[in-house]
Design an enzyme around this catalytic site. Sequence first.
Site, PDB file in Angstrom:
ATOM      1  CB  ILE A 161      13.629  -2.901  14.528  1.00 12.33           C
ATOM      2  CG1 ILE A 161      14.740  -2.723  15.778  1.00 12.33           C
ATOM      3  CG2 ILE A 161      14.714  -3.532  13.456  1.00 12.33           C
ATOM      4  CD1 ILE A 161      13.917  -1.857  17.020  1.00 12.33           C
ATOM      5  N   GLY A 210       7.317  -7.722  17.219  1.00 17.54           N
ATOM      6  CA  GLY A 210       8.530  -8.287  17.550  1.00 17.54           C
ATOM      7  C   GLY A 210       9.862  -7.180  17.444  1.00 17.54           C
ATOM      8  CD  GLU A 211      11.165  -6.249  12.969  1.00 21.30           C
ATOM      9  OE1 GLU A 211      11.631  -5.055  12.794  1.00 21.30           O
ATOM     10  OE2 GLU A 211      10.891  -6.780  11.842  1.00 21.30           O
ATOM     11  N   GLY A 212      11.929  -5.728  18.916  1.00 22.73           N
ATOM     12  CA  GLY A 212      12.261  -4.713  19.640  1.00 22.73           C
ATOM     13  C   GLY A 212      11.277  -3.452  19.411  1.00 22.73           C
ATOM     14  CB  SER A 213       8.819  -2.648  16.774  1.00 30.25           C
ATOM     15  OG  SER A 213       7.919  -3.667  17.205  1.00 30.25           O
TER      16      SER A 213
END
Length: 338
Positions: free
Chosen positions: A104, A304-307
């Site tokens: 991210i 995840g992580e906003g990636s």
Amino acid sequence: MIQFADAAALDAALSRMSAPDEAALAAARDRQHQLTKPGGSLGRLENIALFMASWQGSARPRVDRVKAAVFAGNHGVAARGVSAFPPEVTAQMVANFRVGGAAINALARCCQAELAVIALDLDRPTGDIASEAAMTDAECLAALNAGAAAVTSDIDLLFVGEMGIGNTTPAAALCAQAFGGKAADWCGRGTGVDESGVARKIEAIDRALALHGPFCSSPTETLRRLGGREIAAMAGAIAAARMLRVPVLLDGFICCAAIAPIVAAWPDFTAHCLAAHCSAESGHGRLLTRFGLAPLLHLDMRLGEGSGAAVAVHLVRAALAAHNEMATFAEAAVTDAL
């Protein structure tokens, strides 16, 4: 900065959600009709520009300030062996975020997003949802407000991400509670667990739904019982964005599961959201269908992580570049269509 005094205050805010700016939308649509291209020839890029105009209240929307907020929390249910990684990885990855070494970080730099990393009581895992509520009322409210605090009205576009070993299990539980179906319908491999790991996840979710389901009387109560701190924080951030008219790019399964209880109660809640992508986590596509959102990207991502949302920021920038920078037929002295 938006803060909720209690769960009732959040419910009240959701019941009077802001609507798109119809005048700005009409003006942006009129501009699209005048640009030097056949109508509709830029496909969904045109729709993205109109969406941004309607929430920013401007016929010429901008994407100068993009905010990424990544929330981290630990889960008691992780002790049941529902993840391929041990719980201490959550704190280790937060440390990695803070020195700029995670996916991210690289993707946020690439899309020119301001990244905030908010760790929520990592030394205190939530309750094991298979045997008790994840959070107390106070803990859930604190997490919701931590998310809301990350959102300000000067943001042009927001996306949120998460880190929390074991969090696909509460996410699947939230989806099953919100939209029905069996635990197996919403349960995927998460971090890459084997068949026995999936079976443990399903068992934990079944236990959680049997224990808490009869008492999930509101979105907040559902999040409190079945969610997690980082999950509630994402819900708080996305809710605050709606109150402040900030457009949101939704990331993957965990991010979307965080707002599943809200969408179940208020189906138009996602009007200020674009689905950035459809992840490889098995329940995500089903969840987006429930939301009525078509993903911008299919890249088989599941980090995840906003990636995934970070990658989709580039599409929003492209859409607004075309919308704002193209000449009109009159400016270019090009004959319009008959």
